[in-house]
Design a protein around this motif. Structure first.
Motif, PDB file in Angstrom:
ATOM      1  N   MET A   1      -8.450  11.992  -6.442  1.00  0.00           N
ATOM      2  CA  MET A   1      -7.737  12.605  -5.321  1.00  0.00           C
ATOM      3  C   MET A   1      -6.467  11.810  -4.993  1.00  0.00           C
ATOM      4  O   MET A   1      -6.522  10.583  -4.843  1.00  0.00           O
ATOM      5  N   ILE A   2      -5.337  12.509  -4.913  1.00  0.00           N
ATOM      6  CA  ILE A   2      -4.105  11.890  -4.433  1.00  0.00           C
ATOM      7  C   ILE A   2      -4.147  11.948  -2.915  1.00  0.00           C
ATOM      8  O   ILE A   2      -4.118  13.029  -2.323  1.00  0.00           O
ATOM      9  N   LYS A   3      -4.246  10.778  -2.280  1.00  0.00           N
ATOM     10  CA  LYS A   3      -4.375  10.745  -0.832  1.00  0.00           C
ATOM     11  C   LYS A   3      -3.068  11.128  -0.147  1.00  0.00           C
ATOM     12  O   LYS A   3      -1.985  10.827  -0.638  1.00  0.00           O
ATOM     13  N   PHE A   4      -3.217  11.753   1.013  1.00  0.00           N
ATOM     14  CA  PHE A   4      -2.040  12.142   1.771  1.00  0.00           C
ATOM     15  C   PHE A   4      -1.253  10.912   2.225  1.00  0.00           C
ATOM     16  O   PHE A   4      -0.034  10.866   2.110  1.00  0.00           O
ATOM     17  N   ASN A   5      -1.956   9.934   2.740  1.00  0.00           N
ATOM     18  CA  ASN A   5      -1.305   8.727   3.255  1.00  0.00           C
ATOM     19  C   ASN A   5      -2.315   7.592   3.144  1.00  0.00           C
ATOM     20  O   ASN A   5      -3.166   7.433   4.023  1.00  0.00           O
ATOM     21  N   ASP A   6      -2.242   6.820   2.087  1.00  0.00           N
ATOM     22  CA  ASP A   6      -3.250   5.803   1.771  1.00  0.00           C
ATOM     23  C   ASP A   6      -2.978   4.534   2.584  1.00  0.00           C
ATOM     24  O   ASP A   6      -2.298   3.611   2.135  1.00  0.00           O
ATOM     25  N   LEU A   7      -3.537   4.477   3.804  1.00  0.00           N
ATOM     26  CA  LEU A   7      -3.261   3.348   4.699  1.00  0.00           C
ATOM     27  C   LEU A   7      -3.814   2.035   4.149  1.00  0.00           C
ATOM     28  O   LEU A   7      -3.216   0.972   4.354  1.00  0.00           O
ATOM     29  N   GLN A   8      -4.932   2.102   3.478  1.00  0.00           N
ATOM     30  CA  GLN A   8      -5.494   0.884   2.897  1.00  0.00           C
ATOM     31  C   GLN A   8      -4.530   0.280   1.880  1.00  0.00           C
ATOM     32  O   GLN A   8      -4.267  -0.927   1.871  1.00  0.00           O
ATOM     33  N   LYS A   9      -3.966   1.132   1.060  1.00  0.00           N
ATOM     34  CA  LYS A   9      -3.024   0.678   0.035  1.00  0.00           C
ATOM     35  C   LYS A   9      -1.700   0.221   0.656  1.00  0.00           C
ATOM     36  O   LYS A   9      -1.091  -0.764   0.209  1.00  0.00           O
ATOM     37  N   ILE A  10      -1.257   0.932   1.686  1.00  0.00           N
ATOM     38  CA  ILE A  10      -0.013   0.552   2.367  1.00  0.00           C
ATOM     39  C   ILE A  10      -0.138  -0.833   2.985  1.00  0.00           C
ATOM     40  O   ILE A  10       0.729  -1.695   2.811  1.00  0.00           O
ATOM     41  N   ASN A  11      -1.221  -1.070   3.706  1.00  0.00           N
ATOM     42  CA  ASN A  11      -1.397  -2.371   4.359  1.00  0.00           C
ATOM     43  C   ASN A  11      -1.697  -3.477   3.365  1.00  0.00           C
ATOM     44  O   ASN A  11      -1.401  -4.651   3.642  1.00  0.00           O
ATOM     45  N   ALA A  12      -2.219  -3.112   2.199  1.00  0.00           N
ATOM     46  CA  ALA A  12      -2.456  -4.120   1.160  1.00  0.00           C
ATOM     47  C   ALA A  12      -1.146  -4.737   0.667  1.00  0.00           C
ATOM     48  O   ALA A  12      -1.135  -5.879   0.181  1.00  0.00           O
ATOM     49  N   LEU A  13      -0.040  -3.997   0.804  1.00  0.00           N
ATOM     50  CA  LEU A  13       1.264  -4.533   0.413  1.00  0.00           C
ATOM     51  C   LEU A  13       1.592  -5.813   1.177  1.00  0.00           C
ATOM     52  O   LEU A  13       2.295  -6.690   0.668  1.00  0.00           O
ATOM     53  N   HIS A  14       1.092  -5.900   2.410  1.00  0.00           N
ATOM     54  CA  HIS A  14       1.437  -7.021   3.287  1.00  0.00           C
ATOM     55  C   HIS A  14       0.187  -7.791   3.715  1.00  0.00           C
ATOM     56  O   HIS A  14       0.214  -8.498   4.727  1.00  0.00           O
ATOM     57  N   ALA A  15      -0.889  -7.662   2.958  1.00  0.00           N
ATOM     58  CA  ALA A  15      -2.191  -8.171   3.395  1.00  0.00           C
ATOM     59  C   ALA A  15      -2.172  -9.667   3.699  1.00  0.00           C
ATOM     60  O   ALA A  15      -2.733 -10.102   4.712  1.00  0.00           O
ATOM     61  N   ASP A  16      -1.547 -10.466   2.844  1.00  0.00           N
ATOM     62  CA  ASP A  16      -1.558 -11.915   3.059  1.00  0.00           C
ATOM     63  C   ASP A  16      -0.879 -12.282   4.372  1.00  0.00           C
ATOM     64  O   ASP A  16      -1.390 -13.112   5.141  1.00  0.00           O
ATOM     65  N   GLU A  17       0.277 -11.654   4.641  1.00  0.00           N
ATOM     66  CA  GLU A  17       0.985 -11.943   5.890  1.00  0.00           C
ATOM     67  C   GLU A  17       0.213 -11.440   7.104  1.00  0.00           C
ATOM     68  O   GLU A  17       0.140 -12.120   8.137  1.00  0.00           O
ATOM     69  N   LEU A  18      -0.391 -10.256   6.979  1.00  0.00           N
ATOM     70  CA  LEU A  18      -1.141  -9.694   8.097  1.00  0.00           C
ATOM     71  C   LEU A  18      -2.354 -10.561   8.438  1.00  0.00           C
ATOM     72  O   LEU A  18      -2.648 -10.810   9.616  1.00  0.00           O
ATOM     73  N   LYS A  19      -3.035 -11.025   7.408  1.00  0.00           N
ATOM     74  CA  LYS A  19      -4.204 -11.881   7.651  1.00  0.00           C
ATOM     75  C   LYS A  19      -3.785 -13.224   8.248  1.00  0.00           C
ATOM     76  O   LYS A  19      -4.477 -13.768   9.116  1.00  0.00           O
ATOM     77  N   ARG A  20      -2.656 -13.735   7.808  1.00  0.00           N
ATOM     78  CA  ARG A  20      -2.184 -15.015   8.333  1.00  0.00           C
ATOM     79  C   ARG A  20      -1.859 -14.917   9.816  1.00  0.00           C
ATOM     80  O   ARG A  20      -2.291 -15.758  10.616  1.00  0.00           O
ATOM     81  N   VAL A  21      -1.099 -13.875  10.207  1.00  0.00           N
ATOM     82  CA  VAL A  21      -0.717 -13.786  11.620  1.00  0.00           C
ATOM     83  C   VAL A  21      -1.920 -13.429  12.491  1.00  0.00           C
ATOM     84  O   VAL A  21      -1.994 -13.856  13.653  1.00  0.00           O
ATOM     85  N   ALA A  22      -2.863 -12.662  11.947  1.00  0.00           N
ATOM     86  CA  ALA A  22      -4.083 -12.363  12.699  1.00  0.00           C
ATOM     87  C   ALA A  22      -4.835 -13.650  13.015  1.00  0.00           C
ATOM     88  O   ALA A  22      -5.303 -13.858  14.150  1.00  0.00           O
ATOM     89  N   PRO A 354       5.110   4.959   1.038  1.00  0.00           N
ATOM     90  CA  PRO A 354       5.692   3.913   0.195  1.00  0.00           C
ATOM     91  C   PRO A 354       4.847   3.575  -1.033  1.00  0.00           C
ATOM     92  O   PRO A 354       5.343   2.907  -1.934  1.00  0.00           O
ATOM     93  N   VAL A 355       3.584   4.028  -1.047  1.00  0.00           N
ATOM     94  CA  VAL A 355       2.707   3.676  -2.176  1.00  0.00           C
ATOM     95  C   VAL A 355       2.380   4.869  -3.067  1.00  0.00           C
ATOM     96  O   VAL A 355       1.576   4.749  -3.984  1.00  0.00           O
ATOM     97  N   LEU A 356       3.013   6.019  -2.809  1.00  0.00           N
ATOM     98  CA  LEU A 356       2.805   7.170  -3.689  1.00  0.00           C
ATOM     99  C   LEU A 356       3.469   6.882  -5.031  1.00  0.00           C
ATOM    100  O   LEU A 356       4.667   6.589  -5.101  1.00  0.00           O
ATOM    101  N   GLU A 357       2.704   6.951  -6.095  1.00  0.00           N
ATOM    102  CA  GLU A 357       3.213   6.571  -7.408  1.00  0.00           C
ATOM    103  C   GLU A 357       3.993   7.710  -8.058  1.00  0.00           C
ATOM    104  O   GLU A 357       3.769   8.886  -7.766  1.00  0.00           O
ATOM    105  N   ALA A 358       4.904   7.349  -8.968  1.00  0.00           N
ATOM    106  CA  ALA A 358       5.749   8.346  -9.643  1.00  0.00           C
ATOM    107  C   ALA A 358       4.907   9.392 -10.355  1.00  0.00           C
ATOM    108  O   ALA A 358       5.207  10.593 -10.301  1.00  0.00           O
ATOM    109  N   ALA A 359       3.848   8.959 -11.016  1.00  0.00           N
ATOM    110  CA  ALA A 359       2.987   9.900 -11.741  1.00  0.00           C
ATOM    111  C   ALA A 359       2.318  10.879 -10.785  1.00  0.00           C
ATOM    112  O   ALA A 359       2.110  12.059 -11.125  1.00  0.00           O
ATOM    113  N   GLU A 360       1.983  10.408  -9.582  1.00  0.00           N
ATOM    114  CA  GLU A 360       1.362  11.290  -8.590  1.00  0.00           C
ATOM    115  C   GLU A 360       2.375  12.313  -8.078  1.00  0.00           C
ATOM    116  O   GLU A 360       2.053  13.495  -7.924  1.00  0.00           O
TER     117      GLU A 360
END
Length: 372
Positions: A1-22, A354-360
Protein backbone atom coordinates in the motif's frame (compact mmCIF):
# COMPACT_ATOMS: atom_id res chain seq x y z
CA UNK A 1 0.00 0.00 0.00
CA UNK A 2 1.24 3.48 -0.91
CA UNK A 3 0.36 5.48 2.18
CA UNK A 4 -1.35 8.82 1.84
CA UNK A 5 0.96 10.50 4.34
CA UNK A 6 3.50 8.23 6.06
CA UNK A 7 4.10 10.12 9.32
CA UNK A 8 6.34 7.41 10.72
CA UNK A 9 8.63 7.69 7.72
CA UNK A 10 8.50 11.50 7.72
CA UNK A 11 9.53 11.76 11.37
CA UNK A 12 12.20 9.11 10.86
CA UNK A 13 14.01 11.66 8.68
CA UNK A 14 14.72 13.67 11.84
CA UNK A 15 14.53 10.90 14.44
CA UNK A 16 17.96 11.43 16.01
CA UNK A 17 17.37 15.16 16.52
CA UNK A 18 13.82 14.63 17.77
CA UNK A 19 14.92 12.05 20.31
CA UNK A 20 17.77 14.26 21.47
CA UNK A 21 15.61 17.32 22.12
CA UNK A 22 12.91 15.18 23.75
CA UNK A 23 15.51 13.88 26.19
CA UNK A 24 16.72 17.43 26.86
CA UNK A 25 13.20 18.58 27.72
CA UNK A 26 12.60 15.56 29.97
CA UNK A 27 15.89 16.12 31.76
CA UNK A 28 15.18 19.84 32.22
CA UNK A 29 12.09 19.20 34.33
CA UNK A 30 10.40 22.23 32.70
CA UNK A 31 7.42 21.37 30.49
CA UNK A 32 5.30 24.52 29.98
CA UNK A 33 6.02 28.19 29.22
CA UNK A 34 9.77 27.74 29.17
CA UNK A 35 12.79 28.38 26.98
CA UNK A 36 11.78 25.97 24.22
CA UNK A 37 8.47 27.69 23.56
CA UNK A 38 10.12 31.11 23.64
CA UNK A 39 12.81 29.94 21.22
CA UNK A 40 10.29 28.47 18.77
CA UNK A 41 8.14 31.60 18.88
CA UNK A 42 11.19 33.68 17.96
CA UNK A 43 12.24 31.27 15.19
CA UNK A 44 8.75 31.10 13.73
CA UNK A 45 8.34 34.88 13.77
CA UNK A 46 11.59 35.22 11.83
CA UNK A 47 10.53 32.48 9.40
CA UNK A 48 7.08 33.96 8.71
CA UNK A 49 8.30 37.56 8.82
CA UNK A 50 6.20 38.99 11.65
CA UNK A 51 6.85 40.73 14.96
CA UNK A 52 4.89 38.27 17.09
CA UNK A 53 4.17 34.56 17.35
CA UNK A 54 1.94 33.41 20.20
CA UNK A 55 1.77 29.63 20.47
CA UNK A 56 -1.36 27.78 21.55
CA UNK A 57 -2.84 24.29 21.73
CA UNK A 58 -4.02 23.85 18.13
CA UNK A 59 -5.01 25.57 14.90
CA UNK A 60 -8.68 25.99 15.83
CA UNK A 61 -7.68 27.73 19.05
CA UNK A 62 -5.39 30.04 17.07
CA UNK A 63 -8.32 31.32 14.99
CA UNK A 64 -10.65 31.34 17.99
CA UNK A 65 -8.21 33.40 20.06
CA UNK A 66 -7.75 35.99 17.28
CA UNK A 67 -11.48 36.66 17.09
CA UNK A 68 -11.93 36.54 20.85
CA UNK A 69 -9.09 39.04 21.25
CA UNK A 70 -10.71 41.42 18.79
CA UNK A 71 -13.89 41.24 20.87
CA UNK A 72 -12.00 41.96 24.09
CA UNK A 73 -10.30 44.89 22.34
CA UNK A 74 -13.69 46.35 21.37
CA UNK A 75 -13.17 45.82 17.63
CA UNK A 76 -15.89 43.16 17.31
CA UNK A 77 -19.04 42.33 19.23
CA UNK A 78 -21.63 39.54 19.30
CA UNK A 79 -23.43 39.14 15.97
CA UNK A 80 -20.81 40.85 13.82
CA UNK A 81 -20.19 39.25 10.43
CA UNK A 82 -17.05 37.53 9.22
CA UNK A 83 -16.72 36.77 5.50
CA UNK A 84 -15.30 33.29 4.94
CA UNK A 85 -15.06 30.77 2.08
CA UNK A 86 -18.00 28.35 1.90
CA UNK A 87 -15.81 25.32 1.16
CA UNK A 88 -13.39 25.47 4.07
CA UNK A 89 -12.78 22.87 6.77
CA UNK A 90 -15.27 23.10 9.63
CA UNK A 91 -12.67 24.52 12.07
CA UNK A 92 -12.67 27.87 10.25
CA UNK A 93 -16.42 28.19 10.79
CA UNK A 94 -16.28 26.93 14.38
CA UNK A 95 -13.81 29.68 15.31
CA UNK A 96 -16.40 32.23 14.17
CA UNK A 97 -19.56 30.74 15.66
CA UNK A 98 -17.87 29.80 18.95
CA UNK A 99 -17.25 33.53 19.38
CA UNK A 100 -20.93 34.35 18.73
CA UNK A 101 -20.02 35.92 15.42
CA UNK A 102 -21.80 35.25 12.13
CA UNK A 103 -20.02 33.49 9.25
CA UNK A 104 -21.00 34.87 5.85
CA UNK A 105 -20.20 32.22 3.26
CA UNK A 106 -18.72 33.19 -0.10
CA UNK A 107 -18.30 30.75 -2.98
CA UNK A 108 -14.80 29.66 -4.06
CA UNK A 109 -13.09 29.91 -7.41
CA UNK A 110 -13.56 26.50 -9.05
CA UNK A 111 -9.99 26.52 -10.41
CA UNK A 112 -8.11 27.36 -7.21
CA UNK A 113 -10.70 26.25 -4.60
CA UNK A 114 -9.80 29.43 -2.68
CA UNK A 115 -12.39 32.12 -1.95
CA UNK A 116 -13.51 33.95 -5.09
CA UNK A 117 -12.20 37.43 -4.36
CA UNK A 118 -14.44 38.88 -7.09
CA UNK A 119 -17.50 37.79 -5.08
CA UNK A 120 -16.53 39.25 -1.71
CA UNK A 121 -17.65 42.88 -2.00
CA UNK A 122 -21.30 42.07 -2.65
CA UNK A 123 -21.41 40.29 0.74
CA UNK A 124 -20.03 43.22 2.75
CA UNK A 125 -22.59 44.96 4.99
CA UNK A 126 -22.52 47.48 7.81
CA UNK A 127 -22.08 44.51 10.19
CA UNK A 128 -19.01 43.07 8.46
CA UNK A 129 -15.87 43.26 10.58
CA UNK A 130 -13.40 40.92 8.89
CA UNK A 131 -12.56 38.81 5.88
CA UNK A 132 -11.13 35.44 6.84
CA UNK A 133 -9.24 33.90 3.93
CA UNK A 134 -8.14 30.28 3.85
CA UNK A 135 -4.99 29.21 2.01
CA UNK A 136 -6.70 25.96 1.13
CA UNK A 137 -4.65 22.85 0.34
CA UNK A 138 -1.47 24.98 0.69
CA UNK A 139 -2.20 27.53 -2.06
CA UNK A 140 -1.76 31.19 -1.09
CA UNK A 141 -4.95 33.22 -1.38
CA UNK A 142 -4.10 36.85 -1.98
CA UNK A 143 -4.47 39.75 -4.40
CA UNK A 144 -4.12 43.51 -4.41
CA UNK A 145 -7.91 43.72 -4.79
CA UNK A 146 -8.39 41.74 -1.56
CA UNK A 147 -6.05 44.07 0.30
CA UNK A 148 -7.80 47.12 -1.18
CA UNK A 149 -11.24 45.79 -0.18
CA UNK A 150 -10.16 45.36 3.43
CA UNK A 151 -8.78 48.90 3.51
CA UNK A 152 -11.81 50.40 1.74
CA UNK A 153 -14.27 49.00 4.29
CA UNK A 154 -11.91 49.11 7.31
CA UNK A 155 -12.06 45.34 7.76
CA UNK A 156 -9.64 43.06 9.54
CA UNK A 157 -7.97 40.57 7.23
CA UNK A 158 -7.44 37.23 8.97
CA UNK A 159 -5.59 34.28 7.45
CA UNK A 160 -6.38 30.66 8.13
CA UNK A 161 -2.84 29.49 7.44
CA UNK A 162 -3.33 25.96 8.76
CA UNK A 163 -2.40 24.32 5.45
CA UNK A 164 0.08 26.73 3.86
CA UNK A 165 2.92 27.31 6.33
CA UNK A 166 5.98 28.20 4.26
CA UNK A 167 4.16 29.45 1.16
CA UNK A 168 5.14 32.79 -0.38
CA UNK A 169 3.25 35.33 -2.42
CA UNK A 170 4.07 38.61 -4.09
CA UNK A 171 2.51 41.63 -2.34
CA UNK A 172 3.34 44.68 -4.38
CA UNK A 173 7.06 44.36 -4.86
CA UNK A 174 7.60 42.24 -1.75
CA UNK A 175 7.85 38.46 -1.52
CA UNK A 176 6.11 37.57 1.74
CA UNK A 177 5.05 34.41 3.53
CA UNK A 178 1.47 33.46 4.20
CA UNK A 179 0.83 34.13 7.86
CA UNK A 180 2.22 37.65 7.49
CA UNK A 181 -0.14 39.04 4.85
CA UNK A 182 -3.11 40.22 6.89
CA UNK A 183 -3.73 41.57 10.38
CA UNK A 184 -3.37 38.16 12.00
CA UNK A 185 -3.12 34.49 11.08
CA UNK A 186 -3.96 31.17 12.68
CA UNK A 187 -1.38 28.44 12.05
CA UNK A 188 -1.72 24.71 12.70
CA UNK A 189 1.00 22.18 13.55
CA UNK A 190 -1.27 19.14 13.55
CA UNK A 191 0.95 16.07 12.91
CA UNK A 192 -0.15 15.71 9.28
CA UNK A 193 0.63 19.32 8.35
CA UNK A 194 3.76 20.30 6.38
CA UNK A 195 5.23 21.55 9.66
CA UNK A 196 3.77 18.92 11.95
CA UNK A 197 4.28 18.45 15.67
CA UNK A 198 4.14 15.03 17.32
CA UNK A 199 0.87 16.03 18.90
CA UNK A 200 -1.46 19.00 18.55
CA UNK A 201 -0.18 22.59 18.48
CA UNK A 202 -0.90 25.93 16.86
CA UNK A 203 0.13 29.58 16.79
CA UNK A 204 -1.11 33.08 16.09
CA UNK A 205 1.17 35.30 14.00
CA UNK A 206 0.70 39.06 13.80
CA UNK A 207 2.44 42.42 13.61
CA UNK A 208 -0.13 43.89 16.01
CA UNK A 209 1.52 44.02 19.43
CA UNK A 210 -1.73 44.73 21.28
CA UNK A 211 -3.46 41.79 19.63
CA UNK A 212 -0.54 39.50 20.46
CA UNK A 213 -0.61 40.50 24.14
CA UNK A 214 -4.35 39.94 24.34
CA UNK A 215 -4.12 36.55 22.63
CA UNK A 216 -1.31 35.53 24.96
CA UNK A 217 -3.37 36.37 28.03
CA UNK A 218 -6.55 34.75 26.73
CA UNK A 219 -4.74 31.47 26.08
CA UNK A 220 -3.32 31.49 29.61
CA UNK A 221 -6.53 31.62 31.68
CA UNK A 222 -6.98 35.29 30.74
CA UNK A 223 -3.86 36.18 32.68
CA UNK A 224 -0.68 38.15 32.06
CA UNK A 225 0.35 37.67 35.68
CA UNK A 226 -0.10 34.39 37.53
CA UNK A 227 -3.36 34.21 39.51
CA UNK A 228 -4.46 37.63 38.21
CA UNK A 229 -7.02 37.26 35.37
CA UNK A 230 -8.00 40.19 33.17
CA UNK A 231 -10.29 38.10 30.94
CA UNK A 232 -12.40 34.97 31.12
CA UNK A 233 -9.77 33.05 29.24
CA UNK A 234 -9.00 29.44 28.45
CA UNK A 235 -6.09 27.05 28.75
CA UNK A 236 -4.52 26.86 25.28
CA UNK A 237 -0.75 26.50 25.43
CA UNK A 238 1.94 24.73 23.44
CA UNK A 239 4.11 22.52 25.64
CA UNK A 240 7.91 22.54 25.71
CA UNK A 241 8.37 19.18 24.01
CA UNK A 242 6.22 20.13 20.99
CA UNK A 243 8.09 23.43 20.71
CA UNK A 244 11.38 21.53 20.73
CA UNK A 245 10.16 19.15 18.02
CA UNK A 246 8.92 22.04 15.87
CA UNK A 247 12.22 23.91 16.18
CA UNK A 248 13.93 20.84 14.73
CA UNK A 249 11.46 20.39 11.88
CA UNK A 250 11.26 24.08 10.97
CA UNK A 251 14.87 23.93 9.74
CA UNK A 252 13.86 21.49 7.00
CA UNK A 253 10.47 22.92 6.03
CA UNK A 254 11.49 24.85 2.91
CA UNK A 255 13.38 21.83 1.58
CA UNK A 256 10.46 19.50 2.25
CA UNK A 257 7.97 21.93 0.68
CA UNK A 258 10.15 22.00 -2.42
CA UNK A 259 9.95 18.19 -2.58
CA UNK A 260 6.17 18.49 -2.47
CA UNK A 261 6.27 20.96 -5.38
CA UNK A 262 8.36 18.58 -7.48
CA UNK A 263 5.91 15.73 -6.85
CA UNK A 264 2.99 18.00 -7.74
CA UNK A 265 4.70 19.03 -10.97
CA UNK A 266 5.26 15.39 -11.88
CA UNK A 267 1.54 14.70 -11.36
CA UNK A 268 0.62 17.74 -13.45
CA UNK A 269 3.01 17.04 -16.32
CA UNK A 270 2.30 13.33 -16.64
CA UNK A 271 -1.38 12.82 -15.83
CA UNK A 272 -3.17 12.81 -19.17
CA UNK A 273 -6.60 11.46 -18.23
CA UNK A 274 -9.15 14.09 -19.27
CA UNK A 275 -11.72 12.76 -16.81
CA UNK A 276 -9.49 13.99 -13.97
CA UNK A 277 -9.13 17.74 -13.33
CA UNK A 278 -5.76 18.62 -11.87
CA UNK A 279 -5.11 21.61 -9.60
CA UNK A 280 -4.26 24.78 -11.47
CA UNK A 281 -0.51 25.33 -11.81
CA UNK A 282 0.84 28.49 -10.20
CA UNK A 283 2.91 30.98 -12.19
CA UNK A 284 4.71 31.76 -8.95
CA UNK A 285 5.47 28.19 -7.87
CA UNK A 286 6.47 29.18 -4.33
CA UNK A 287 2.90 30.33 -3.64
CA UNK A 288 1.79 26.70 -3.22
CA UNK A 289 3.27 24.24 -0.70
CA UNK A 290 0.92 21.37 -1.62
CA UNK A 291 -0.16 20.32 1.82
CA UNK A 292 -2.66 18.40 -0.27
CA UNK A 293 -2.71 17.50 -3.96
CA UNK A 294 -6.42 17.57 -4.74
CA UNK A 295 -7.89 16.45 -8.05
CA UNK A 296 -11.53 16.60 -9.15
CA UNK A 297 -13.59 14.15 -11.13
CA UNK A 298 -17.29 13.51 -11.65
CA UNK A 299 -16.45 9.85 -11.00
CA UNK A 300 -14.87 10.52 -7.60
CA UNK A 301 -16.23 7.48 -5.78
CA UNK A 302 -15.23 5.18 -8.63
CA UNK A 303 -11.71 6.66 -8.72
CA UNK A 304 -11.39 6.30 -4.95
CA UNK A 305 -12.37 2.62 -5.10
CA UNK A 306 -10.10 1.98 -8.10
CA UNK A 307 -7.02 3.50 -6.48
CA UNK A 308 -7.72 1.81 -3.15
CA UNK A 309 -8.12 -1.56 -4.86
CA UNK A 310 -4.77 -0.98 -6.55
CA UNK A 311 -2.93 -0.25 -3.31
CA UNK A 312 -3.02 3.56 -3.18
CA UNK A 313 -4.40 5.25 -0.08
CA UNK A 314 -6.42 8.35 -0.97
CA UNK A 315 -8.62 10.66 1.12
CA UNK A 316 -11.43 13.15 0.59
CA UNK A 317 -10.84 16.74 1.81
CA UNK A 318 -13.73 17.27 2.52
CA UNK A 319 -16.82 15.14 1.89
CA UNK A 320 -19.40 17.48 3.50
CA UNK A 321 -19.30 21.30 3.24
CA UNK A 322 -19.97 23.36 6.39
CA UNK A 323 -23.43 24.53 5.32
CA UNK A 324 -24.58 20.91 5.02
CA UNK A 325 -23.21 19.78 8.38
CA UNK A 326 -25.78 18.75 10.98
CA UNK A 327 -24.08 21.08 13.48
CA UNK A 328 -25.25 24.04 11.37
CA UNK A 329 -28.68 22.76 10.35
CA UNK A 330 -30.93 25.67 9.47
CA UNK A 331 -28.19 28.32 9.45
CA UNK A 332 -28.11 28.81 5.69
CA UNK A 333 -31.61 27.73 4.67
CA UNK A 334 -32.57 29.20 1.33
CA UNK A 335 -28.98 29.96 0.35
CA UNK A 336 -27.31 28.04 -2.46
CA UNK A 337 -23.64 27.22 -2.88
CA UNK A 338 -23.41 25.20 -6.11
CA UNK A 339 -19.66 25.69 -6.67
CA UNK A 340 -18.90 24.59 -3.11
CA UNK A 341 -21.14 21.55 -3.42
CA UNK A 342 -19.55 20.59 -6.74
CA UNK A 343 -16.08 20.79 -5.19
CA UNK A 344 -17.02 18.70 -2.18
CA UNK A 345 -18.73 16.16 -4.45
CA UNK A 346 -15.75 15.75 -6.79
CA UNK A 347 -12.50 16.21 -4.83
CA UNK A 348 -10.00 13.46 -4.08
CA UNK A 349 -6.60 13.91 -2.44
CA UNK A 350 -3.66 11.94 -3.83
CA UNK A 351 -0.58 10.97 -1.79
CA UNK A 352 1.99 13.74 -1.49
CA UNK A 353 4.72 14.09 1.13
CA UNK A 354 8.48 14.57 1.46
CA UNK A 355 8.94 10.78 1.63
CA UNK A 356 6.82 9.74 -1.36
CA UNK A 357 9.24 7.89 -3.62
CA UNK A 358 9.62 8.48 -7.37
CA UNK A 359 8.53 4.92 -8.16
CA UNK A 360 5.38 5.41 -6.08
CA UNK A 361 4.54 8.67 -7.85
CA UNK A 362 5.06 7.02 -11.23
CA UNK A 363 2.80 4.13 -10.26
CA UNK A 364 0.04 6.50 -9.16
CA UNK A 365 0.23 8.42 -12.45
CA UNK A 366 0.06 5.20 -14.47
CA UNK A 367 -3.04 4.18 -12.54
CA UNK A 368 -4.65 7.60 -13.09
CA UNK A 369 -4.01 7.39 -16.83
CA UNK A 370 -5.57 3.91 -17.02
CA UNK A 371 -8.70 4.93 -15.14
CA UNK A 372 -11.84 4.82 -17.29
Amino acid sequence: MIKFNDLQKINALHADELKRVAAEVIDSGWFLQGERVAAFEKQFSEFIGVKNTVTCANGLDALHLILRAYKEMGIMTDGDEIIVPANTFIATILAITNNRLKPVLVEPDIETCNINIEEIEKHITSHTRAIMIVHLYGRACWSNKLDALAKKYNLKLIEDNAQAVGAYCFCGEKHRRTGSLGDAAGNSFYPGKNLGALGDSGAVTTNDNSLAKTVEALGNYGSHKKYISEYQGLNSRMDEIQAAFLSVKLKYLDEENETRRRIAEYYQMNTKNRKIYLPLSERDRESHVYHLFVVRTEKRDELLAYLTDNGVQVLIHYPVPPHQQRAYAGCWDGQHFPVTEKIHREVLSLPISPVLEAAETERIVKLLNRFE
